[in-house]
Design an enzyme around this catalytic site. Structure first.
Site, PDB file in Angstrom:
ATOM      1  N   HIS A 191       0.084  58.021 -15.373  1.00  0.00           N
ATOM      2  CA  HIS A 191       1.290  58.800 -15.635  1.00  0.00           C
ATOM      3  C   HIS A 191       2.361  57.795 -16.065  1.00  0.00           C
ATOM      4  O   HIS A 191       2.315  56.627 -15.674  1.00  0.00           O
ATOM      5  CB  HIS A 191       1.687  59.487 -14.322  1.00  0.00           C
ATOM      6  CG  HIS A 191       2.831  60.430 -14.413  1.00  0.00           C
ATOM      7  ND1 HIS A 191       4.134  60.006 -14.397  1.00  0.00           N
ATOM      8  CD2 HIS A 191       2.881  61.784 -14.500  1.00  0.00           C
ATOM      9  CE1 HIS A 191       4.941  61.056 -14.465  1.00  0.00           C
ATOM     10  NE2 HIS A 191       4.196  62.152 -14.539  1.00  0.00           N
TER      11      HIS A 191
ATOM     12  N   ASP B 297      -1.169  54.833  -7.361  1.00  0.00           N
ATOM     13  CA  ASP B 297      -0.421  56.079  -7.523  1.00  0.00           C
ATOM     14  C   ASP B 297      -1.294  57.196  -6.950  1.00  0.00           C
ATOM     15  O   ASP B 297      -2.363  57.506  -7.492  1.00  0.00           O
ATOM     16  CB  ASP B 297      -0.149  56.283  -9.019  1.00  0.00           C
ATOM     17  CG  ASP B 297       0.557  57.598  -9.303  1.00  0.00           C
ATOM     18  OD1 ASP B 297       0.616  58.460  -8.416  1.00  0.00           O
ATOM     19  OD2 ASP B 297       1.023  57.765 -10.450  1.00  0.00           O
TER      20      ASP B 297
ATOM     21  N   GLN C 293      -1.413  62.605  -7.369  1.00  0.00           N
ATOM     22  CA  GLN C 293      -2.303  63.746  -7.624  1.00  0.00           C
ATOM     23  C   GLN C 293      -3.501  63.804  -6.685  1.00  0.00           C
ATOM     24  O   GLN C 293      -4.243  64.782  -6.702  1.00  0.00           O
ATOM     25  CB  GLN C 293      -2.817  63.721  -9.071  1.00  0.00           C
ATOM     26  CG  GLN C 293      -1.737  63.951 -10.115  1.00  0.00           C
ATOM     27  CD  GLN C 293      -1.116  65.353 -10.043  1.00  0.00           C
ATOM     28  OE1 GLN C 293      -1.649  66.278  -9.419  1.00  0.00           O
ATOM     29  NE2 GLN C 293       0.028  65.509 -10.682  1.00  0.00           N
TER      30      GLN C 293
ATOM     31  N   LYS D 252       4.484  67.560  -4.245  1.00  0.00           N
ATOM     32  CA  LYS D 252       3.162  67.980  -4.721  1.00  0.00           C
ATOM     33  C   LYS D 252       2.249  68.357  -3.558  1.00  0.00           C
ATOM     34  O   LYS D 252       1.109  68.747  -3.742  1.00  0.00           O
ATOM     35  CB  LYS D 252       2.531  66.870  -5.557  1.00  0.00           C
ATOM     36  CG  LYS D 252       3.367  66.558  -6.799  1.00  0.00           C
ATOM     37  CD  LYS D 252       2.622  65.758  -7.814  1.00  0.00           C
ATOM     38  CE  LYS D 252       3.534  65.102  -8.818  1.00  0.00           C
ATOM     39  NZ  LYS D 252       3.742  65.869 -10.022  1.00  0.00           N
TER      40      LYS D 252
ATOM     41  N   CYS E 221       3.255  63.708 -19.598  1.00  0.00           N
ATOM     42  CA  CYS E 221       3.774  62.400 -19.137  1.00  0.00           C
ATOM     43  C   CYS E 221       2.639  61.385 -18.993  1.00  0.00           C
ATOM     44  O   CYS E 221       2.672  60.519 -18.109  1.00  0.00           O
ATOM     45  CB  CYS E 221       4.528  62.506 -17.817  1.00  0.00           C
ATOM     46  SG  CYS E 221       5.981  63.526 -17.919  1.00  0.00           S
TER      47      CYS E 221
HETATM   48  N1  PMP Z   1       2.064  60.002 -10.981  1.00  0.00           N
HETATM   49  C1  PMP Z   1       1.317  61.063 -11.205  1.00  0.00           C
HETATM   50  C2  PMP Z   1      -0.173  60.909 -11.292  1.00  0.00           C
HETATM   51  C3  PMP Z   1       1.925  62.319 -11.354  1.00  0.00           C
HETATM   52  O1  PMP Z   1       1.178  63.396 -11.597  1.00  0.00           O
HETATM   53  C4  PMP Z   1       3.322  62.427 -11.242  1.00  0.00           C
HETATM   54  C5  PMP Z   1       4.019  63.776 -11.383  1.00  0.00           C
HETATM   55  N2  PMP Z   1       3.598  64.544 -12.431  1.00  0.00           N
HETATM   56  C6  PMP Z   1       4.046  61.266 -10.998  1.00  0.00           C
HETATM   57  C7  PMP Z   1       3.391  60.070 -10.867  1.00  0.00           C
HETATM   58  C8  PMP Z   1       5.534  61.294 -10.886  1.00  0.00           C
HETATM   59  O2  PMP Z   1       5.932  62.037  -9.803  1.00  0.00           O
HETATM   60  P1  PMP Z   1       7.480  62.293  -9.569  1.00  0.00           P
HETATM   61  O3  PMP Z   1       7.964  62.986 -10.800  1.00  0.00           O
HETATM   62  O4  PMP Z   1       7.525  63.142  -8.360  1.00  0.00           O
HETATM   63  O5  PMP Z   1       8.121  60.971  -9.416  1.00  0.00           O
END
Ligand code: PMP
Length: 397
Positions: A117, A189, A192, A215, A356
């Protein structure tokens, strides 16, 4: 497999759009919140309302106690100690705290994975020397290159447990072990994976881990940075201000111990109250049951995609994956329009775009993909309704 039958707990699911019941298939963007979470946030503002760690009144202590109790619940959830759990804003901030706080020598570089991401990509690209691990044709990570690049001793390998674009799980235990063999730090990270899988940071031996409460049934505005104590102690605070210091004089400032030295300013207390309730709710469901149900939904979604010849799954089949699933659609270039029709005529909320994760989506699918993602409140009826509605629209296109 039987669904959890939780729909009454999630008030958003009784919402309608122009008289049509909503069908929520965008849990990877953010999960819905059960009543208990919403009530805990309201309880904070109605009955507690004070700041934490800043006064000696009964209610201030009540606020501080719940705040710290939540930290210990998080620690228990991911199997670490309380002072290794740092509250921040979200996954993005947690990763930035490491990217900006690590002491890097001039020849240090970071190993970045192209399945990331943007939150686990840009903090490194913008603040450090980087080298990238590419993708295979199906969108999965080129692990052979990952293991090879480790031999060249980056300072840290930034990895993703589960891609938000493909839903694929990475073999993170092996990836971390290999990194450590070469003296390389790891940041994972878990944004997910944490909603769907029990994570034990000690058995993974990961050095840093980041995730967002929103999440995992929790509120927005709360992220968690886990770090091994010795590493967090060395991290330069990303922000300075109240709450993180024991002593301030004109020529000498003494920071507090972990985790407070990394939590400058008034935190998102109501979100912490909400997350406390979310963790209890998850505990009642049981992470093992949640993971089993997600595996079931994942297989169900993949089988539905494979039934429709116009859909191509991103990330291929046969890998371990979560229920977060993306696909491209033959003959449809503007997926945003399709998403709008699904929303306005059928009440379906899903996601389109580069998610993203542009390096991945651009490499394997061009500009856009469509993604559906499920969670504990999702039923097979929701998924059937999505695929039937999609087929109905595609028949007209
Ligand atoms: N990493 C991953 C794998 C994500 O799916 C997301 C959110 N879509 C993020 C980071 C970022 O999360 P946040 O917007 O809550 O900072």
């Amino acid at each position: 497999m039987q669904s959890f039958d939780l729909r009454d707990d999630f008030p958003f699911l009784s919402r309608q759009i122009d008289g049509v019941d909503v069908v929520y298939l965008d849990s990877a963007a953010t999960s819905l919140k059960p009543n208990c979470v919403i009530e805990a946030i309201t309880h904070f503002y109605q009955n507690v309302a004070t700041n934490v760690h800043r006064g000696k009144s009964y209610v201030t202590e009540e606020a501080s106690n719940i705040y710290e109790q939540t930290r210990y619940k998080v620690a228990n959830f991911i199997r670490c100690s309380g002072n290794e759990v740092v509250f921040c804003k979200n996954t993005t901030e947690a990763i930035n705290m490491v990217a900006l706080g690590l002491e890097l020598d001039s020849d240090d570089w970071i190993l970045v994975c192209s399945d990331a991401h943007h939150s686990n990509f840009l903090p490194w690209q913008q603040n450090a020397k980087t080298r990238y691990v590419g993708l295979l044709d199906d969108g999965s990570l080129d692990l052979e290159t990952y293991y090879k690049l480790l031999e060249e001793k980056p300072k840290l390998a930034a990895i993703t447990h589960c891609s938000n674009a493909t839903g694929l799980y990475l073999p993170v235990k092996e990836m971390i072990e290999a990194a450590h063999k070469h003296g390389v730090l790891t940041l994972m990270d878990a944004a997910q994976s944490i909603p769907h899988k029990a994570i034990d940071v000690q058995s993974l031996d990961v050095d840093f881990m980041a995730f967002s409460a929103h999440k995992v049934l929790g509120p927005t505005g709360l992220g968690i940075l886990y770090g091994k104590k010795a590493l967090l102690e060395e991290l330069k605070p990303m922000q300075w201000g109240g709450g993180m210091v024991d002593w301030v004089a004109l020529d000498n400032t003494q920071t507090r111990k972990l985790p407070h030295r990394l939590e400058a300013g008034t935190p998102n207390i109501s979100a912490v109250f909400g997350f406390n309730a979310a963790l209890d709710y998850i505990d009642k469901l049981g992470m093992e049951n949640i993971e089993k149900y997600d595996n079931f939904l994942s297989d169900y979604i993949v089988s539905k995609i494979l039934e429709n010849k116009r859909l191509t799954i991103i990330g291929g089949v046969g890998h371990a994956r979560s229920s977060t699933t993306s696909f491209s659609i033959q003959g449809v270039s503007n997926l945003d329009d399709l998403s709008r029709i699904l929303s306005d005529s059928y009440g379906i909320i899903c996601r389109t775009g580069h998610l993203c994760a542009q390096p991945l989506v651009s490499a394997v699918a061009g500009e856009q993909v469509m993604r559906i993602s499920a969670y504990v409140y999702t039923t097979t009826e929701d998924i059937d309704f999505f695929f039937n509605s999609l087929s109905e629209i595609l028949d007209f296109m």
